[in-house]
Design a protein around this motif. Structure first.
Motif, mmCIF file in Angstrom:
data_model
loop_
_atom_site.group_PDB
_atom_site.id
_atom_site.type_symbol
_atom_site.label_atom_id
_atom_site.label_comp_id
_atom_site.label_asym_id
_atom_site.label_seq_id
_atom_site.Cartn_x
_atom_site.Cartn_y
_atom_site.Cartn_z
ATOM 1 N N GLY A 77 0.790 -1.223 0.000
ATOM 2 C CA GLY A 77 0.000 0.000 0.000
ATOM 3 C C GLY A 77 0.821 1.271 0.000
ATOM 4 N N SER A 78 2.147 1.140 0.263
ATOM 5 C CA SER A 78 3.017 2.313 0.274
ATOM 6 C C SER A 78 3.717 2.468 -1.065
ATOM 7 N N PRO A 79 3.871 3.697 -1.553
ATOM 8 C CA PRO A 79 4.534 3.902 -2.833
ATOM 9 C C PRO A 79 5.960 3.347 -2.779
ATOM 10 N N GLY A 80 6.375 2.729 -3.868
ATOM 11 C CA GLY A 80 7.673 2.061 -3.901
ATOM 12 C C GLY A 80 7.478 0.562 -3.903
ATOM 13 N N SER A 81 6.555 0.091 -3.081
ATOM 14 C CA SER A 81 6.111 -1.299 -3.123
ATOM 15 C C SER A 81 4.748 -1.351 -3.824
ATOM 16 N N CYS A 82 4.110 -2.480 -3.751
ATOM 17 C CA CYS A 82 2.817 -2.685 -4.415
ATOM 18 C C CYS A 82 1.754 -1.781 -3.778
ATOM 19 N N SER A 83 1.235 -0.830 -4.543
ATOM 20 C CA SER A 83 0.293 0.148 -4.010
ATOM 21 C C SER A 83 -0.625 0.637 -5.122
ATOM 22 N N PRO A 84 -1.687 1.362 -4.762
ATOM 23 C CA PRO A 84 -2.560 1.928 -5.799
ATOM 24 C C PRO A 84 -1.806 2.764 -6.830
ATOM 25 N N SER A 85 -0.809 3.548 -6.358
ATOM 26 C CA SER A 85 -0.089 4.418 -7.291
ATOM 27 C C SER A 85 0.945 3.657 -8.109
ATOM 28 N N SER A 86 1.707 2.761 -7.472
ATOM 29 C CA SER A 86 2.796 2.087 -8.192
ATOM 30 C C SER A 86 2.283 1.078 -9.210
ATOM 31 N N THR A 87 1.089 0.513 -8.958
ATOM 32 C CA THR A 87 0.502 -0.417 -9.921
ATOM 33 C C THR A 87 -0.324 0.312 -10.973
ATOM 34 N N ASP A 88 -0.596 1.593 -10.709
ATOM 35 C CA ASP A 88 -1.454 2.424 -11.556
ATOM 36 C C ASP A 88 -2.897 1.924 -11.569
ATOM 37 N N LYS A 90 -4.899 2.610 -9.077
ATOM 38 C CA LYS A 90 -5.640 3.689 -8.417
ATOM 39 C C LYS A 90 -6.826 3.133 -7.606
ATOM 40 N N ASN A 91 -8.060 3.561 -7.904
ATOM 41 C CA ASN A 91 -9.205 3.109 -7.111
ATOM 42 C C ASN A 91 -9.696 1.716 -7.491
ATOM 43 N N LYS A 92 -8.951 1.033 -8.377
ATOM 44 C CA LYS A 92 -9.263 -0.366 -8.715
ATOM 45 C C LYS A 92 -8.352 -1.324 -7.935
ATOM 46 N N PHE A 93 -7.463 -0.774 -7.144
ATOM 47 C CA PHE A 93 -6.557 -1.598 -6.330
ATOM 48 C C PHE A 93 -7.378 -2.386 -5.315
ATOM 49 N N PRO A 94 -7.001 -3.645 -5.043
ATOM 50 C CA PRO A 94 -7.766 -4.431 -4.060
ATOM 51 C C PRO A 94 -7.781 -3.761 -2.680
ATOM 52 N N LYS A 95 -8.924 -3.794 -2.017
ATOM 53 C CA LYS A 95 -8.996 -3.288 -0.646
ATOM 54 C C LYS A 95 -8.106 -4.180 0.230
ATOM 55 N N TYR A 96 -7.319 -3.554 1.090
ATOM 56 C CA TYR A 96 -6.426 -4.353 1.937
ATOM 57 C C TYR A 96 -6.598 -3.988 3.409
ATOM 58 N N SER A 97 -6.164 -4.915 4.257
ATOM 59 C CA SER A 97 -6.250 -4.761 5.705
ATOM 60 C C SER A 97 -4.845 -4.765 6.297
ATOM 61 N N ILE A 98 -4.744 -4.469 7.588
ATOM 62 C CA ILE A 98 -3.445 -4.555 8.260
ATOM 63 C C ILE A 98 -2.952 -6.007 8.250
ATOM 64 N N LYS A 99 -3.869 -6.962 8.297
ATOM 65 C CA LYS A 99 -3.454 -8.365 8.202
ATOM 66 C C LYS A 99 -2.822 -8.643 6.834
ATOM 67 N N ASP A 100 -3.353 -8.040 5.778
ATOM 68 C CA ASP A 100 -2.737 -8.162 4.458
ATOM 69 C C ASP A 100 -1.314 -7.601 4.474
ATOM 70 N N VAL A 101 -1.130 -6.468 5.150
ATOM 71 C CA VAL A 101 0.203 -5.857 5.244
ATOM 72 C C VAL A 101 1.172 -6.817 5.936
ATOM 73 N N ALA A 102 0.706 -7.452 7.014
ATOM 74 C CA ALA A 102 1.544 -8.420 7.737
ATOM 75 C C ALA A 102 1.835 -9.651 6.880
ATOM 76 N N ASN A 103 0.828 -10.136 6.171
ATOM 77 C CA ASN A 103 1.010 -11.310 5.304
ATOM 78 C C ASN A 103 1.982 -11.016 4.157
ATOM 79 N N PHE A 104 1.873 -9.817 3.591
ATOM 80 C CA PHE A 104 2.743 -9.375 2.505
ATOM 81 C C PHE A 104 4.202 -9.414 2.954
#
Length: 314
Positions: A77-88, A90-104
């Motif tokens: 979710g942070s720019p530089g890694s896989c995020s709405p902006s870096s994947t382009d 934008k608002n089609k990016f999958p909704k993610y949770s803090i658990k997703d962040v930990a799993n990533f």
């Protein structure tokens, strides 16, 4: 990474992960790094947040780089890694949770370094959410966690702040277009300015003249437009839904909680102190810092306390 699956079941392929390391890796008999400490940054930060512990990485310091190997990745979710902006997306990016962040993070460590157990995790603000989530869902993953200027849930004034930021962003009719417009840049600036009062302590703000405050406020707003509005919205939503209050009894990692008594985001009496009572055998340090929520920028002021905690893991 080849792919990453979100809690929603959505999958993204060819996933970018930005990271940095420093320190000295020590290997076990199977050639796996056994002294890794993972640093988890705050909302929309990145790998460079690792610099917060640099003043304590000197020889015989609590985070002596000769004893430990540090890894910090720009979170999902942070720019530089896989995020709405870096994947382009934008608002089609999958909704993610803090658990997703930990799993990533966990998946990356296993794939890149073959690390499935770490010595410890250190996290500030949202990074503290990630530490707690990992310790709850993977009880044997980390020997210790250090959870700083953070909490076990987003509630009360902090929840309303997040909701307010989202309301500002969603109020812009251009948000659903999925492309940057002048209106969205202006909306991003206003939404970010809502956060201004929640960094430095009230005492530090009061010590500034109104002219100084106005300049700081203006600079804060101008710097914020470098953020992507979709990154902000998604990260804000993930944090807004964070709540592990009923699972804190699952934390088995040795836990150190760091708070600042002047933190406007997570006041110790509402967050750190109740959390310390709910995590068995946890330790707590309450800093006296006018930096408030940003007190991790002067961790050297509690180096003796950190040395005492880290003696158990040297």
């Amino acid at each position: 990474m080849d792919s990453f699956e979100f809690e929603t079941g959505e999958v993204l392929n060819d996933v970018t992960v930005e990271y940095m390391t420093f320190g000295t890796p020590i290997y076990d008999e199977n050639g796996i790094i056994k002294n890794a400490i993972i640093y988890c940054h705050g909302s929309l930060g990145n790998y460079s947040s690792l610099k917060k512990i640099a003043p304590l990485a000197n020889e015989n310091g609590p985070f002596d780089e000769n004893k430990y190997f540090f890894i910090c990745l720009s979170a999902l979710g942070s720019p530089g890694s896989c995020s709405p902006s870096s994947t382009d997306l934008k608002n089609k990016f999958p909704k993610y949770s803090i658990k997703d962040v930990a799993n990533f993070q966990k998946k990356f460590l296993a794939e890149k370094f073959s690390i499935r157990h770490v010595l410890g995790m250190i996290g500030n603000s949202m990074g503290g959410f990630v530490c707690l989530t990992s310790a709850i869902n993977f009880p044997d993953f980390a020997d210790f966690i250090i959870c700083g200027v953070s909490s076990y849930k987003v509630a009360g004034h902090d929840f309303i702040l997040s909701k307010f930021v989202n309301e500002i962003i969603e109020s812009d009719p251009d948000y659903n277009r999925g492309e940057l417009t002048y209106s969205l840049i202006r909306t991003l600036r206003i939404a970010s300015l809502a956060e201004f009062n929640f960094g430095l302590s009230k005492e530090a703000l009061r010590q500034m003249s109104n002219l100084e405050l106005s300049e700081e406020f203006e600079n804060f707003g101008n710097e914020s437009i470098e953020t992507d509005i979709y990154d902000l919205k998604y990260c804000n939503k993930a944090c807004m839904n964070f709540d592990v209050e009923n699972d804190l009894d699952k934390v088995k990692s040795k836990t150190l909680i760091i708070a600042s008594k002047q933190d406007p985001h997570f006041p110790p009496e509402l967050d750190a102190i109740p959390m310390s009572k709910m995590i068995e055998s946890s330790q707590m340090i309450i800093m006296d810092s006018d930096l408030g929520h940003l007190c991790f920028n002067e961790l050297e002021t509690i180096s003796d306390d950190l040395n005492e905690f880290m003696e158990n893991f040297s």
